[in-house]
Motif scaffolding. Structure first.
Motif, PDB file in Angstrom:
ATOM      1  N   SER A  44      38.186  46.215  35.502  1.00 33.16           N
ATOM      2  CA  SER A  44      39.164  45.191  35.875  1.00 33.16           C
ATOM      3  C   SER A  44      38.668  44.332  37.035  1.00 33.16           C
ATOM      4  CB  SER A  44      40.506  45.834  36.217  1.00 33.16           C
ATOM      5  OG  SER A  44      40.388  46.656  37.356  1.00 33.16           O
ATOM      6  N   TRP A  45      39.364  43.237  37.277  1.00 38.14           N
ATOM      7  CA  TRP A  45      38.976  42.299  38.321  1.00 38.14           C
ATOM      8  C   TRP A  45      39.438  42.781  39.692  1.00 38.14           C
ATOM      9  CZ3 TRP A  45      42.719  41.958  34.751  1.00 38.14           C
ATOM     10  CH2 TRP A  45      44.023  41.641  35.150  1.00 38.14           C
ATOM     11  N   PHE A  83      36.080  42.061  33.577  1.00 34.82           N
ATOM     12  CA  PHE A  83      36.860  40.899  34.003  1.00 34.82           C
ATOM     13  C   PHE A  83      36.326  40.375  35.333  1.00 34.82           C
ATOM     14  CE2 PHE A  83      39.643  43.460  31.405  1.00 34.82           C
ATOM     15  CZ  PHE A  83      40.446  42.569  30.718  1.00 34.82           C
ATOM     16  N   SER A  84      36.083  39.072  35.389  1.00 35.49           N
ATOM     17  CA  SER A  84      35.709  38.376  36.616  1.00 35.49           C
ATOM     18  C   SER A  84      34.431  38.965  37.214  1.00 35.49           C
ATOM     19  CB  SER A  84      36.864  38.414  37.623  1.00 35.49           C
ATOM     20  OG  SER A  84      36.649  37.538  38.700  1.00 35.49           O
ATOM     21  N   ASN A  85      34.015  38.432  38.358  1.00 33.49           N
ATOM     22  CA  ASN A  85      32.787  38.931  38.969  1.00 33.49           C
ATOM     23  C   ASN A  85      32.950  40.340  39.540  1.00 33.49           C
ATOM     24  OD1 ASN A  85      31.276  36.631  38.383  1.00 33.49           O
ATOM     25  ND2 ASN A  85      31.945  35.585  40.239  1.00 33.49           N
ATOM     26  N   CYS A 103      34.040  35.558  33.247  1.00 32.14           N
ATOM     27  CA  CYS A 103      32.837  35.873  34.008  1.00 32.14           C
ATOM     28  C   CYS A 103      31.611  35.752  33.096  1.00 32.14           C
ATOM     29  CB  CYS A 103      32.928  37.279  34.602  1.00 32.14           C
ATOM     30  SG  CYS A 103      32.855  38.617  33.381  1.00 32.14           S
ATOM     31  N   ALA A 141      38.823  34.686  45.580  1.00 29.81           N
ATOM     32  CA  ALA A 141      38.965  35.850  44.700  1.00 29.81           C
ATOM     33  C   ALA A 141      39.316  37.104  45.495  1.00 29.81           C
ATOM     34  CB  ALA A 141      37.676  36.059  43.918  1.00 29.81           C
ATOM     35  N   HIS A 175      42.575  31.900  35.932  1.00 34.60           N
ATOM     36  CA  HIS A 175      41.611  32.991  35.997  1.00 34.60           C
ATOM     37  C   HIS A 175      42.220  34.326  35.557  1.00 34.60           C
ATOM     38  CE1 HIS A 175      37.923  34.850  37.352  1.00 34.60           C
ATOM     39  NE2 HIS A 175      38.567  35.654  38.163  1.00 34.60           N
ATOM     40  N   CYS A 176      41.586  34.965  34.586  1.00 33.12           N
ATOM     41  CA  CYS A 176      41.953  36.310  34.126  1.00 33.12           C
ATOM     42  C   CYS A 176      43.368  36.420  33.561  1.00 33.12           C
ATOM     43  CB  CYS A 176      41.780  37.341  35.253  1.00 33.12           C
ATOM     44  SG  CYS A 176      40.050  37.758  35.574  1.00 33.12           S
TER      45      CYS A 176
END
Length: 285
Positions: A45-46, A116-118, A148, A160, A259-260
């Motif tokens: 997860s992010w 998810f995401s960086n 990402c 973020a 985002h996400c």
């Protein structure tokens, strides 16, 4: 072990928890090899994702694949900036799963890695690196990139990480600038030392055919409405992947979703794309 923040998940440590259908729904048999169901979803997860937001994805997978186990690895601010999160239990779980279900290609159901995401990308990078060190190969049969990977950006990185800050306005205001200065200092240090920043390392590692096999199908889910990870940066990674020789690279580009939260724009489209790449990653195909 104790209950996780996510309903029906069992906590292994501060960042790792798992869901096992048989423990929740009784004696549920695992998916048969002839089905398109994954045996295991590894969900990274992010950063600072809330339980209710993570649950949208765990619940979605549970509806799609009611017999599939889920391993959740959550991202933290410290894990992103410094040494990473503790992956001991995640590695143990994966080793136990592959041994229990057969490591041979024809003896187990697919394992899907979804990041998810960086923040999730960082955990996915660390996990794949450790698995490669331990075994030389990875057990993943499909890889999903959600929002990402982006590029290293001081303001975007600060934004973020700021999701982890308390909601009080004064604390958020002060905390945002402290995070900005910390991120700026990090960038200055690695620049002076000539080191590779973490986001660049994520992008490079996840397109390394020596670590992530070029035969593993991959799906990129991202949005033109994302203000934290620019869609052009994600597409650049797609092009790099194809240039590196990855043979099954898919994109699903949304228009307005932030985002996400791509589900908010079109949940059916999102899950249809996920199901397609999970089927493509069927072991032995």
């Amino acid at each position: 072990m104790s209950p996780s923040r996510i309903p029906d998940f069992v906590k292994l440590n501060d960042v790792t928890s798992f869901y096992r259908p048989a423990q929740v729904n009784g004696n549920v048999p695992p998916p048969s090899h002839s089905s398109d169901e994954p045996g295991l979803i590894v969900l990274c997860s992010w950063m600072a994702a809330s339980p209710k937001h993570i649950a949208k994805y765990t619940d979605g997978y549970r509806r799609l694949y009611p017999r599939t186990e889920i391993l959740l690895i959550e991202a933290t601010m410290a894990g992103m900036l410094f040494s990473g999160v503790d992956l001991t239990f995640a590695l143990y779980f994966l080793n136990t799963y592959t041994k229990g279900h057969g490591i041979e290609a024809t003896a187990r159901q697919p394992i899907v890695l979804h990041m998810f995401s960086n923040g999730g990308g960082k955990n996915a990078m660390d996990l794949t690196a450790r698995l490669h060190e331990l075994h030389g190969t990875l057990p993943f049969d499909a890889v999903i990139f959600d929002s990402c990977p982006g590029l290293g950006d001081i303001k975007g990185g600060t934004q973020a990480m700021s999701f982890a800050l308390p909601k009080a306005k004064v604390i958020r205001f002060v905390g945002w600038y402290m995070l900005y200065l910390t991120t700026l200092l990090y960038v200055l240090i690695i620049t002076v030392l000539g080191l590779e920043d973490v986001v660049t390392r994520i992008r490079r590692s996840l397109n390394d055919v020596n670590i992530v096999s070029k035969n593993v199908p991959r799906l990129y889910l991202y949005s033109k409405g994302d203000t934290l990870v620019h869609h052009k940066d994600v597409h650049a990674h797609v092009e790099d992947a194809m240039g590196a020789g990855y043979v099954d690279v898919r994109e699903e580009v949304f228009t307005t979703a932030p985002h996400c939260v791509l589900l908010n724009e079109d949940a059916d489209r999102y899950w249809n794309a996920v199901m397609a790449v999970c089927s493509a990653g069927k072991v032995g195909q």
